[in-house]
Design an enzyme around this catalytic site. Structure first.
Site, PDB file in Angstrom:
ATOM      1  CG  LEU A 190      36.074  56.118  40.047  1.00 26.65           C
ATOM      2  CD1 LEU A 190      37.434  57.000  39.436  1.00 26.65           C
ATOM      3  CD2 LEU A 190      36.013  54.960  39.219  1.00 26.65           C
ATOM      4  CG  ASP A 191      37.054  50.353  44.426  1.00 26.17           C
ATOM      5  OD1 ASP A 191      35.953  50.441  44.893  1.00 26.17           O
ATOM      6  OD2 ASP A 191      37.430  49.252  43.987  1.00 26.17           O
ATOM      7  CE  LYS A 192      42.686  55.652  51.221  1.00 31.07           C
ATOM      8  NZ  LYS A 192      42.893  55.299  52.762  1.00 31.07           N
ATOM      9  CB  THR A 223      39.774  53.116  41.232  1.00 33.59           C
ATOM     10  OG1 THR A 223      39.815  51.580  41.561  1.00 33.59           O
ATOM     11  CG2 THR A 223      39.648  53.164  39.561  1.00 33.59           C
ATOM     12  CG  HIS A 278      35.770  46.153  45.653  1.00 36.50           C
ATOM     13  ND1 HIS A 278      36.285  47.197  45.385  1.00 36.50           N
ATOM     14  CD2 HIS A 278      35.650  45.819  46.992  1.00 36.50           C
ATOM     15  CE1 HIS A 278      36.610  47.689  46.586  1.00 36.50           C
ATOM     16  NE2 HIS A 278      36.326  46.971  47.379  1.00 36.50           N
TER      17      HIS A 278
END
Length: 231
Positions: free
Chosen positions: A100-102, A104, A181
Site C-alpha cells: 500500500l502506498d505510504k 494509503t 498507483h
C-alpha cells in the site's frame, strides 16, 4: 538457523546476551548443554533455556490496519515500515502481502508464508481488493461505467473493476490487479483526484472497524481458511 539467532528471535535478547546464557550453561539442545553459539538448530531439535522448551512459530499471520506515513517494506531505513509496527520475536521473517502506498491506509496482511502470499497476489486468481476512494470532484454515472469497463492507462488497460457510488465524492472500487498507483491513476484518467485512499477488504474479507490505524491482530483459523479457499 544458528542457535544464537534462533534464541534472539524467540525473545531472549541480543546475540551477545544469548552468548552469556550459553556461557552460564543455561541452554541445552537435545538434552546436551550447549557450548557453541554457532550451533545450527532446526525444527527437529529440542532447545531449552533454564529447562523451558523454546518453540518458534512456523507460520505467522497478522492483519494490520495500516496507518499513513509508513511504507510497505521490509528494508530498514529512515522511514518507518509496516514491519516496525509488529512486535514479534520473529519480526525479521515477516513481510507484507502486497503493498500500500505510504499515504494509503487500511487492510494489509503480514506473514512469513511466502507460498500463500504468492498465490493471493497472483493476478490469475482474480482476487478483488476493495478501496474506499474519497475524491476531489463528484463522480458521474459515466465514470462508473468506464471503471467497470476498463481504463486505458499508458502501459496497460485495467481489468473491469467493480464500482459502487457511496456519495458524490466517495466510491468503493474493487480491483483484481495491483499495479503501481493504479487506483489513483484510474481516477486521474477520469479527470478526478483521489484525496483519501483506504483498502477496506481483501478477497471479500473485511477490515474490522474495531481495529484502529496502526493496530494489528492475528488472523483467526476461520479467516485463514477463508483466504486459502480463495486460491
Amino acid at each position: 538457523m544458528r542457535l544464537d539467532k534462533f534464541l534472539s528471535h524467540a525473545g531472549f535478547g541480543s546475540r551477545k546476551e544469548v552468548a552469556r546464557l550459553i556461557k552460564e550453561k543455561r541452554i541445552t539442545v537435545d538434552d546436551k548443554v550447549v557450548k557453541d553459539r554457532n550451533l545450527k538448530v532446526n525444527d527437529n531439535n529440542t532447545v531449552t533455556v533454564d529447562g523451558n522448551i523454546v518453540i518458534l512459530e512456523e507460520w505467522i499471520y497478522f492483519l494490520l490496519n495500516k496507518p499513513k506515513g509508513v511504507i510497505s517494506s521490509t528494508e530498514e531505513g529512515p522511514t518507518k515500515t509496516v514491519i516496525d509496527i509488529i512486535h514479534h520475536p520473529q519480526s525479521d521473517e515477516l513481510f507484507p502481502v502486497g503493498r500500500l502506498d505510504k499515504d494509503t491506509t487500511g487492510f494489509l496482511l503480514i506473514t512469513n508464508d511466502g507460498k500463500l502470499s504468492y498465490q493471493l497476489l497472483n493476478p490469475k486468481k482474480d482476487i478483488f481488493k476493495t478501496y474506499k476512494c474519497t475524491l476531489k470532484n463528484p463522480v458521474s454515472e459515466s465514470d462508473l461505467v468506464k471503471l467497470e469497463t476498463g481504463i486505458p492507462l499508458k502501459e496497460f488497460t485495467t481489468k473491469p473493476a467493480k464500482a459502487e457510488k457511496i456519495s458524490d465524492k466517495v466510491v468503493h472500487l474493487s480491483i483484481s490487479e495491483g499495479k503501481f498507483h493504479q487506483v489513483k491513476r484510474m481516477f486521474r484518467y477520469l479527470g478526478n483526484e483521489v484525496i483519501e485512499l483506504e483498502r477496506i477488504s481483501f478477497g471479500g474479507m473485511a477490515l474490522n472497524s474495531s481495529l484502529n490505524y496502526g493496530e494489528y491482530r492475528r488472523l483467526t483459523e476461520e479467516e485463514l481458511e477463508f483466504l486459502k479457499k480463495l486460491i
